[in-house]
Design an enzyme around this catalytic site. Structure first.
Site, PDB file in Angstrom:
ATOM      1  N   HIS A 120      -7.188   6.854  -2.894  1.00 34.10           N
ATOM      2  CA  HIS A 120      -6.204   6.582  -3.949  1.00 34.10           C
ATOM      3  C   HIS A 120      -4.815   6.778  -3.352  1.00 34.10           C
ATOM      4  CE1 HIS A 120      -7.992   5.436  -7.715  1.00 34.10           C
ATOM      5  NE2 HIS A 120      -8.959   6.312  -7.566  1.00 34.10           N
ATOM      6  N   TYR A 323       1.895 -12.100  -7.606  1.00 38.25           N
ATOM      7  CA  TYR A 323       2.366 -11.506  -8.856  1.00 38.25           C
ATOM      8  C   TYR A 323       3.778 -11.973  -9.184  1.00 38.25           C
ATOM      9  CZ  TYR A 323      -1.567  -8.316  -8.136  1.00 38.25           C
ATOM     10  OH  TYR A 323      -2.810  -7.799  -7.941  1.00 38.25           O
ATOM     11  N   GLU A 399       0.832  17.517  -8.229  1.00 40.75           N
ATOM     12  CA  GLU A 399       0.264  17.310  -9.572  1.00 40.75           C
ATOM     13  C   GLU A 399       1.131  17.891 -10.686  1.00 40.75           C
ATOM     14  OE1 GLU A 399      -3.292  19.187  -8.455  1.00 40.75           O
ATOM     15  OE2 GLU A 399      -4.397  17.333  -8.077  1.00 40.75           O
TER      16      GLU A 399
END
Ligand SMILES: [Zn+2]
Ligand SMILES: [Zn+2]
Length: 421
Positions: A120, A323, A399
Site C-alpha cells: 500500500h 484520467y 497514523e
C-alpha cells in the site's frame, strides 16, 4: 470566506466524540489492510472486510461486486434530506515494501505476467480504514442524520491490470452514482507532502489529466557506415523527442495552466554499427485543462508525423487517454473550506499547489460536483519535502493523521447535508 460557508452541523460534537473513540480501531484496520495488500481488481479480502463491516452497521443497502470488487453502501438518515457520496480507493501497488514496521507487507502477487511485491505505497489502506470509520460514526448518528450517505469503496484506482477494465469509470458504468444520485461527492488522499494535522485543498483544476502515447518510427535498415543507403529512425526519433519538447514551451499558454510532455522510454537498435529499421518511444502527457489536453494530443501526432516525413521515415502515433483533470467544483470547494478550517484548526487547512499526478476521482466529478482534498501523514517536525513520496517503497504513514482524515470526511458530509436544507 467563513461567513459564506456552511455552518457546523448539529451533530458536530457527536462526530468528534465518536471519531476519538474509534481512532484505535481505525489504526488497527489500517495495519491489517497494510499487511494484506491487494492489487487492482483483486481486492477480494479487502472488499469482504468492507462489506461485512457495512452490513454489521445495518446499512440500508450494501452492493458488492461493483466493477469487479467494488462495494457501495447506502445509509439513510432518519430525517429527510439530500444524498452525499464519499469515496475511498482500495488497491495497492506492485512495490516491494522497505518500511521498517512490524506490519510491513511481505505479500507477492502476479502483475502483468511477472511476480512483484505488493504494498500500500499510495496509502489507500488509510482511505479504506478512514471511510469504514466514517461509516460507523454516521451509522451511529442515523437518528439525527439529515439525508443519505453513499459509501463508495472503489477498486483499481492505480489502473487495472493490462487488458482489464476497472476503477472509477467502471464503477460509474455499473451504477455507483445512481439510485440514488448524489448531489455532491467527497474524497481524500493521504500525502507525504504535508505534515500530520494539516489538510491541503485547492479549487478548480487540482490534479492533472494523465495520457499515454506510443510513437513508432519506421526507417530503413542499413549499415552504420553507409547511412545514405537507408533511413535512420534513431536520428529521426532524436528530432521527435526534441520537437515534442517545444509543444508546451512554444505552443501552450502556460500562464493559463501548466502542462508536461515526457518521453519516458526509447528503444531501438542492437549494435553500434547497424542502423535499425525501427525505434519505439512511449511517454506521458499531463495537463490541467481539457482544451489544452486535446490541443497537445493533436500537436504530438502532427509534429511527430511531420518530423518523420521530413526525414523520409514513417511514423505511427498512438495516443491513449487516461484520467481526466481532477477539477474541484469551485462553489462546492468554497462552501466546504470553512469546514476544513474548523476541523483542522486555525492555519492548518492550507491552499496547496497543483499536483501533476492524476486521480480517477475525476470521473465522478464529471457527473456530480466533487471536492477532493489531502491529509498530511508526514510526522510533525519532519520536513515533508524530504519525506519519501507516495508510491515509494519507503512511503511512510504517521497514523496520527488518520483521525483528522476521519473527522474531515464526516464533518464535510454532515455540514453539506444540513447546509442543503
Ligand atoms: Zn497512487
Ligand atoms: Zn492514490
Amino acid at each position: 470566506m467563513s461567513e459564506q460557508g456552511i455552518q457546523a452541523s448539529t451533530v458536530a460534537p457527536l462526530i468528534d466524540e465518536a471519531a476519538r473513540a474509534l481512532e484505535a480501531r481505525v489504526i488497527a484496520w489500517r495495519r491489517d489492510l497494510h499487511q494484506n495488500p491487494e492489487l487492482g481488481n483483486r481486492e477480494f479480502r479487502t472488499a469482504g472486510i468492507v462489506a461485512d463491516h457495512l452490513r454489521k452497521l445495518g446499512l440500508d443497502e450494501v452492493r458488492t461486486g461493483v466493477a469487479h470488487t467494488g462495494v457501495v453502501g447506502l445509509l439513510k438518515g432518519a430525517l429527510p434530506g439530500p444524498v452525499v457520496a464519499l469515496r475511498a480507493d482500495m488497491d495497492a501497488l506492485p512495490v516491494t515494501e522497505q518500511v521498517d514496521v512490524p506490519f510491513a507487507s511481505k505479500v507477492k502477487a502476479m502483475w502483468n505476467g511477472e511476480e512483484a511485491g505488493v504494498m500500500h505505497a499510495c496509502g489507500h489502506d488509510c482511505h479504506v480504514a478512514i471511510l469504514m470509520g466514517v461509516a460507523e460514526i454516521l451509522a451511529g448518528l442515523r437518528a439525527q442524520l439529515r439525508g443519505s450517505v453513499k459509501f463508495i469503496f472503489q477498486p483499481a484506482e492505480e489502473t487495472p491490470p493490462e487488458g482489464e477494465e476497472g476503477g472509477a469509470k467502471l464503477m460509474i458504468e455499473q451504477g455507483a452514482l445512481e439510485n440514488p444520485v448524489p448531489g455532491a461527492i467527497f474524497g481524500l488522499h493521504v500525502t507525504s507532502r504535508q505534515n500530520v494535522g494539516t489538510i491541503g485543498w485547492r479549487a478548480g483544476p487540482t490534479m492533472a489529466s494523465s495520457d499515454r502515447f506510443r510513437i513508432t518510427v519506421q526507417g530503413k535498415q542499413t549499415h552504420g557506415a553507409a547511412p545514405w543507403l537507408g533511413v535512420d529512425p534513431i536520428v529521426t526519433s532524436a528530432q521527435i523527442v526534441l520537437g515534442l519538447q517545444t509543444i508546451v514551451s512554444r505552443g501552450m499558454d502556460i500562464a493559463k495552466e501548466p502542462a508536461v510532455v515526457t518521453v519516458g522510454t526509447i528503444k531501438g537498435g542492437v549494435r553500434e554499427n547497424i542502423i535499425p529499421d525501427e525505434v519505439q518511444m512511449t511517454g506521458t502527457i499531463r495537463s490541467f485543462d481539457e482544451g489544452m489536453r486535446d490541443d497537445i494530443h493533436e500537436r504530438v501526432k502532427s509534429l511527430a508525423e511531420a518530423i518523420a516525413h521530413g526525414s523520409r521515415a514513417c511514423c505511427d502515433v498512438r495516443l491513449r487517454k487516461g484520467y481526466p483533470v481532477t477539477v474541484n467544483d469551485p462553489k462546492l470547494t468554497e462552501a466546504m473550506v470553512p469546514t476544513l478550517e474548523r476541523v483542522a484548526g486555525a492555519g492548518n487547512a492550507i491552499l496547496v499547489p497543483k499536483v501533476t499526478g492524476a486521480e480517477d476521482f475525476s470521473f465522478y466529478q464529471r457527473i456530480v460536483p466533487g471536492f477532493f482534498f489531502f491529509i498530511g501523514v508526514t510526522p510533525q517536525g519532519q520536513d515533508p519535502a524530504k519525506a519519501f513520496a507516495n508510491h515509494s517503497p519507503k512511503f511512510f504513514v504517521d497514523e496520527a493523521g488518520l483521525l483528522l482524515g476521519m473527522r474531515a470526511l464526516a464533518h464535510v458530509a454532515c455540514d453539506w447535508l444540513e447546509g442543503r436544507r
